[in-house]
Design a protein around this motif. Sequence first.
Motif, PDB file in Angstrom:
ATOM      1  N   MET A 148      29.914  66.333  68.338  1.00 13.87           N
ATOM      2  CA  MET A 148      29.306  65.428  69.301  1.00 13.87           C
ATOM      3  C   MET A 148      29.589  63.962  68.952  1.00 13.87           C
ATOM      4  O   MET A 148      29.737  63.118  69.819  1.00 13.87           O
ATOM      5  N   GLN A 149      29.661  63.678  67.637  1.00 11.00           N
ATOM      6  CA  GLN A 149      29.845  62.302  67.213  1.00 11.00           C
ATOM      7  C   GLN A 149      31.128  61.709  67.772  1.00 11.00           C
ATOM      8  O   GLN A 149      31.184  60.517  68.108  1.00 11.00           O
ATOM      9  N   GLY A 157      35.166  74.667  77.788  1.00  4.54           N
ATOM     10  CA  GLY A 157      34.118  75.539  77.276  1.00  4.54           C
ATOM     11  C   GLY A 157      33.171  74.860  76.305  1.00  4.54           C
ATOM     12  O   GLY A 157      32.087  75.388  76.016  1.00  4.54           O
ATOM     13  N   ASP A 158      33.570  73.674  75.796  1.00  5.36           N
ATOM     14  CA  ASP A 158      32.705  72.970  74.845  1.00  5.36           C
ATOM     15  C   ASP A 158      31.501  72.363  75.563  1.00  5.36           C
ATOM     16  O   ASP A 158      31.614  71.849  76.681  1.00  5.36           O
ATOM     17  N   MET A 159      30.391  72.408  74.876  1.00  6.24           N
ATOM     18  CA  MET A 159      29.174  71.827  75.434  1.00  6.24           C
ATOM     19  C   MET A 159      29.149  70.325  75.191  1.00  6.24           C
ATOM     20  O   MET A 159      29.549  69.848  74.125  1.00  6.24           O
ATOM     21  N   LEU A 160      28.698  69.578  76.186  1.00 15.79           N
ATOM     22  CA  LEU A 160      28.604  68.127  76.087  1.00 15.79           C
ATOM     23  C   LEU A 160      27.186  67.718  75.674  1.00 15.79           C
ATOM     24  O   LEU A 160      26.251  68.518  75.778  1.00 15.79           O
ATOM     25  N   PRO A 161      27.022  66.494  75.201  1.00 10.35           N
ATOM     26  CA  PRO A 161      25.689  66.050  74.789  1.00 10.35           C
ATOM     27  C   PRO A 161      24.688  66.130  75.936  1.00 10.35           C
ATOM     28  O   PRO A 161      25.031  65.892  77.098  1.00 10.35           O
ATOM     29  N   SER A 162      23.467  66.440  75.609  1.00  9.35           N
ATOM     30  CA  SER A 162      22.415  66.488  76.613  1.00  9.35           C
ATOM     31  C   SER A 162      22.064  65.077  77.069  1.00  9.35           C
ATOM     32  O   SER A 162      22.393  64.085  76.397  1.00  9.35           O
ATOM     33  N   VAL A 163      21.390  65.000  78.197  1.00  8.89           N
ATOM     34  CA  VAL A 163      20.965  63.698  78.709  1.00  8.89           C
ATOM     35  C   VAL A 163      20.075  62.993  77.687  1.00  8.89           C
ATOM     36  O   VAL A 163      20.226  61.797  77.409  1.00  8.89           O
ATOM     37  N   ASN A 218      22.730  75.791  84.841  1.00  3.59           N
ATOM     38  CA  ASN A 218      21.292  75.596  84.974  1.00  3.59           C
ATOM     39  C   ASN A 218      20.538  75.947  83.703  1.00  3.59           C
ATOM     40  O   ASN A 218      20.720  77.007  83.115  1.00  3.59           O
ATOM     41  N   ARG A 219      19.716  74.989  83.294  1.00  6.02           N
ATOM     42  CA  ARG A 219      18.811  75.151  82.165  1.00  6.02           C
ATOM     43  C   ARG A 219      19.536  75.286  80.821  1.00  6.02           C
ATOM     44  O   ARG A 219      18.914  75.575  79.810  1.00  6.02           O
ATOM     45  N   ILE A 220      20.842  75.119  80.837  1.00 10.77           N
ATOM     46  CA  ILE A 220      21.596  75.208  79.577  1.00 10.77           C
ATOM     47  C   ILE A 220      22.191  73.854  79.224  1.00 10.77           C
ATOM     48  O   ILE A 220      21.995  73.329  78.129  1.00 10.77           O
ATOM     49  N   GLY A 221      22.940  73.251  80.166  1.00  8.46           N
ATOM     50  CA  GLY A 221      23.538  71.952  79.903  1.00  8.46           C
ATOM     51  C   GLY A 221      24.859  71.757  80.623  1.00  8.46           C
ATOM     52  O   GLY A 221      25.195  72.493  81.559  1.00  8.46           O
ATOM     53  N   PHE A 222      25.631  70.781  80.160  1.00 10.42           N
ATOM     54  CA  PHE A 222      26.918  70.453  80.761  1.00 10.42           C
ATOM     55  C   PHE A 222      28.047  70.886  79.830  1.00 10.42           C
ATOM     56  O   PHE A 222      27.966  70.706  78.612  1.00 10.42           O
ATOM     57  N   TYR A 223      29.111  71.442  80.449  1.00 12.14           N
ATOM     58  CA  TYR A 223      30.242  71.959  79.684  1.00 12.14           C
ATOM     59  C   TYR A 223      31.555  71.431  80.262  1.00 12.14           C
ATOM     60  O   TYR A 223      31.655  71.163  81.468  1.00 12.14           O
ATOM     61  N   VAL A 224      32.565  71.325  79.417  1.00 10.55           N
ATOM     62  CA  VAL A 224      33.909  70.964  79.876  1.00 10.55           C
ATOM     63  C   VAL A 224      34.480  72.140  80.650  1.00 10.55           C
ATOM     64  O   VAL A 224      34.556  73.255  80.135  1.00 10.55           O
ATOM     65  N   SER A 225      34.861  71.904  81.908  1.00 11.33           N
ATOM     66  CA  SER A 225      35.364  72.999  82.744  1.00 11.33           C
ATOM     67  C   SER A 225      36.884  73.043  82.804  1.00 11.33           C
ATOM     68  O   SER A 225      37.464  74.054  83.184  1.00 11.33           O
ATOM     69  N   THR A 226      37.547  71.932  82.459  1.00 12.43           N
ATOM     70  CA  THR A 226      39.011  71.904  82.483  1.00 12.43           C
ATOM     71  C   THR A 226      39.515  70.834  81.528  1.00 12.43           C
ATOM     72  O   THR A 226      38.838  69.832  81.288  1.00 12.43           O
ATOM     73  N   GLU A 227      40.691  71.074  80.972  1.00 12.95           N
ATOM     74  CA  GLU A 227      41.352  70.060  80.147  1.00 12.95           C
ATOM     75  C   GLU A 227      42.402  69.298  80.949  1.00 12.95           C
ATOM     76  O   GLU A 227      43.051  68.390  80.444  1.00 12.95           O
ATOM     77  N   ASN A 228      42.545  69.690  82.204  1.00 14.71           N
ATOM     78  CA  ASN A 228      43.546  69.073  83.074  1.00 14.71           C
ATOM     79  C   ASN A 228      42.907  67.927  83.846  1.00 14.71           C
ATOM     80  O   ASN A 228      42.686  68.007  85.048  1.00 14.71           O
TER      81      ASN A 228
END
Length: 338
Positions: A1-2, A39-45, A76-86
């Motif tokens: 995350m850093q 597929g990686d999870m992004l930082p929460s709000v 939903n209720r999990i968070g934000f994820y990277v959906s594409t590298e393109n």
Amino acid sequence: MQDIYEQIRELENIQGLSKHEQLVQGIINAINDKLIQRGDMLPSVNNLIKELGFARETIAKGYKELVSRGIVESKNRIGFYVSTENTENNLRIALVIFAFDSFQEVFFKTFRDSLGTPATIDIYFHHNNIDVLESIIANVKGRYGMYVVAPIPHKRTAGILATLPLNKFLMIDRYQPLDGDFSYIVQEFGKSSYAAFSKLAPAIRKFKGMIHYHRPASDTPIEIIEAYKKFVKDFNIKSLIRTEYIPGSIEKGYVYFTINNAELWEMLKDAKAKGFRLGKDVGILSHNDEVVKEIIFDGITTYSTDFSKMAEKAAEFVLTREKIQEIIPTVLLRRGSL
């Protein structure tokens, strides 16, 4: 995350970049630099608020834009994820050029069509003014995924362009040296001009002499006037160098060479009014080819680089990010005017 936080923080001092744009571009930069992947999870709000001090509404706006562009997905209720590298599917490109002359319009249209993918191309014109160029670069850096720039020959240019990330930078049209390894697709002016003049020497010798119009304060490459001076000396051609064409001044028996299209149209207008036959009574040579020069007056002889090819290669670089360092050849196109 850093790593993500650092990418976002790197953009905080960029003039004119809002906090939500800083968040969006920082995450895109992290993806492009392979710090995060699909597929990686992004930082929460909440974590972003804690680390960056951004308002909740700002972060929500940034994530909403990334989701709408298909780069991020919300679970939903999990968070934000990277959906594409393109990220290039929604790439924002800053195109910085001299002005929208006809040959640069050819470059733009071919560049746009060759991308073949949704992209936002914002065009900026520096008009060969170094202060304008500096202002443009200061305003666009950090806000785009790619920077395609036609530089100005000036001692300040290298320092100005050095503020852009070289892995997202492409130099076009004219070559200017920069520190570091960078990509470029440019034309060459000195040797190519001399070669074109030399091929035309037999035709030029049929006339009394040659007149070249060169404006010292213009954006005309200095290599062209240097090549011209060398040519007329080496081939013993009678020559005049003038700063501008005066309407009505065209005379029978001379070859006229100009880089300025406005002057070219005046010459052609005057030649027609005086009943001069191009290639017989007067010769005309022009720089930078375009469709109209192929058609009018049975064709105007030009020497020019292929701006369509330059644009195609520029689009390929933007899409693949594969390093390129290429000089597009300059070609002499013989037509009826000389």
